[in-house]
Design an enzyme around this catalytic site. Sequence first.
Site, mmCIF file in Angstrom:
data_model
loop_
_atom_site.group_PDB
_atom_site.id
_atom_site.type_symbol
_atom_site.label_atom_id
_atom_site.label_comp_id
_atom_site.label_asym_id
_atom_site.label_seq_id
_atom_site.Cartn_x
_atom_site.Cartn_y
_atom_site.Cartn_z
ATOM 1 N N ASP A 461 -1.437 10.461 9.094
ATOM 2 C CA ASP A 461 -1.875 9.103 9.414
ATOM 3 C C ASP A 461 -3.289 8.864 8.892
ATOM 4 O OD1 ASP A 461 -1.701 6.568 10.459
ATOM 5 O OD2 ASP A 461 -1.161 7.215 12.484
ATOM 6 N N ASP A 529 3.624 -0.176 12.072
ATOM 7 C CA ASP A 529 3.575 0.241 13.472
ATOM 8 C C ASP A 529 4.421 -0.664 14.361
ATOM 9 O OD1 ASP A 529 1.955 2.406 13.058
ATOM 10 O OD2 ASP A 529 0.094 1.410 13.665
#
Length: 711
Positions: A461, A529
């Site tokens: 990430d 997301d």
Amino acid sequence: MPQISCAPDAALWLISTPHTSYAVRIDSGGAPCHVAWGGRLTLDEAAEIAARQPPVDREISSFEGRPPVGDELPVDGGARYGVPSLQVRFADGTRAVEWEPAGHDIREIPGGASELDLNFHDRHYPLDIGLHYRVYDDSDVIERWTTLRNTGTDDIVLLRADSAAWTLPPRADYRLSHVTGQWAAETQLGRETLPFGETVLTSRRGIPSHHANPWVMLDGGDASEDHGQVWSAALAWSGSWRITAQRTASDGRAGFTGGAGHDSTTLRLGPGRTHTTPRFAGLHTEGGFGAASRAWHAYIRAHVLPHPGEIRPVLYNSWEATGFDFDEKRQLALAARAAELGAELYVMDDGWFGARRADRAGLGDWTPSPDRFPEGLTPLADEVHRLGMLFGLWVEPEMVNADSDLYRAHPDWVLHFPHRTRTELRNQLVLNFARDDVADWAYGWLTALVADNGIDFLKWDMNRSFSEVGPAGPEGDDRLWSRYVHNLYRVTDRLRADHPRLRIEACSGGGGRVDLGILSRTDQAWPSDNTDAADRIAIQHGYSQLYPASTMAAWVTDVPNELTARTVPLAFRFHVATAGVLAVGGDLARWSQEELAEAAGFVDAYKQVRHLVQHGVQHRLRAPVDDGPTVVQYTSPDRAEVLVLAWQRAPRRGRPELPVHLAGLEPGAVYRDVATGVSHHATVLTGHGLPLELPPGDWASTAIHLRRVSD
């Protein structure tokens, strides 16, 4: 094999792919100029087109100058007023470039590729310029890049160094297709008329960004999903970038130039140094936007992804189940339920390391929290493997919290300006990966973590954009922007070389870092997301314009969705996620036995068709443009199997449910519905359509699996 041929007397080169041709020449002033890009041509036909183009030394209007579109790599100098792809400043302050041809090279590359190098010098200054082209025997994509070499004793400043410029033929109109968005709303497809002048798409954030993606498509305004010519290009670069599309009123042409960096970054090219730009791959297709997407999907699978033939496993991720509140016992319980569900890869997300109890602390301290994992990660990894699953971890190697042992020890390691506030976003700072010591530190703990804990998968990430990008390096320029990306690539390349079985998912707060460069080093990407199935339909539609479904992670999560508070049925959530690499991210400890059994059935159904989704040919049969159904089809390369997925938010009263016309079937074949046993002739499916028979009510969805009947 692809063909690259040359007509030396005409200073003309012709690059031919299976279905297209690209021609370039050197004009009477020595500059490389575009000739044609479109359907297949012979060398004689390309020469005829080249002969139509006026000589560079013709008389031109004092107000017009050289056409802004048409140079193979536009530079400063002379009566050029378009967007320069190459801007340099020599030691005496001169900024113009004058081309002097220095030969060419054509070579065959093992594996079915061919390359063309066109070499040039500046007429006076010590700068060598190489224009490079690569084509493959199984693709119409043309890869282009540029090399710049300082052959003198003084520095040369590169004010702009694009990878390539692309020129399109004259048309009465032009339309630009690209994606825009924001966090949790990435890859929103837009199509609008290309205005006259310059249209700039860019990211200044250090990553490709959620707000745009480094690709463009242009058409004459008349292309559809299934018909018309489309010209497109995509940049293989995982940092800041800029693509400028141009349309000129003087000759009806359009074009675009693109490369790494944004509008205020420069590089200093020292004596003897060579700068190589990232690849900017271009594609011309007939058959509309669908044909363009399918060609890009095939190219990415064949020539970008490191393991294109693999079937990606069904993944379970613990984040939405636990957040930061968990320990080894809770992870073990989730792993047991994930295995029962049919998951093949268990990924433990954020919170397993250091003092990480919220997003305010712990980033940078990459050792297991002793109170959560008193014996380290090995017991959990061993149990996950015993359950028959692979084991993965979430990591964020490029970030640090100010509240961490790493930052207290190395505050100089973050991006910062002296005497300026260090901006924190999401309570974190960006580690300066442009520093070799920082990159080497990251590689060291990553390779040890993977080796010591039997890690099979990393969710890599990167949860914020750059700020305070400085101070300038010893070269006195903005090299940090590019060196950061090269060191990121170096770390991932070394890590994968150490651990050939390791697989990596690219993530940047969702879809902030998806491009051809990162996909050449990872196996899949996290597009957003936002896991709301209703929102994901549009996100996945935009994502599919360039990137194949085999790279798109798609989660099924709990309802009401934590981001949108929307509630949709479990079947709808699974059918939407079936369009990519299926994953589950809900809190399985709260699911009832009925929900678990239903979900296990959907997981098993996905495993029966994922070879079609991940390796098949995709047709977008109906886009998410209104309140009608969105329909996507995946067909096996041999056309023996078909999967049709359809989703509809809310049927409109009085609107008939029309059959959907399939595409790419075997002519004359018969296909049988695996679930119902009903047979359909291919001619009927394509000409008259397949009834979807969606369930009644809102949030209706279906998955129809067809197999060709053997003779």
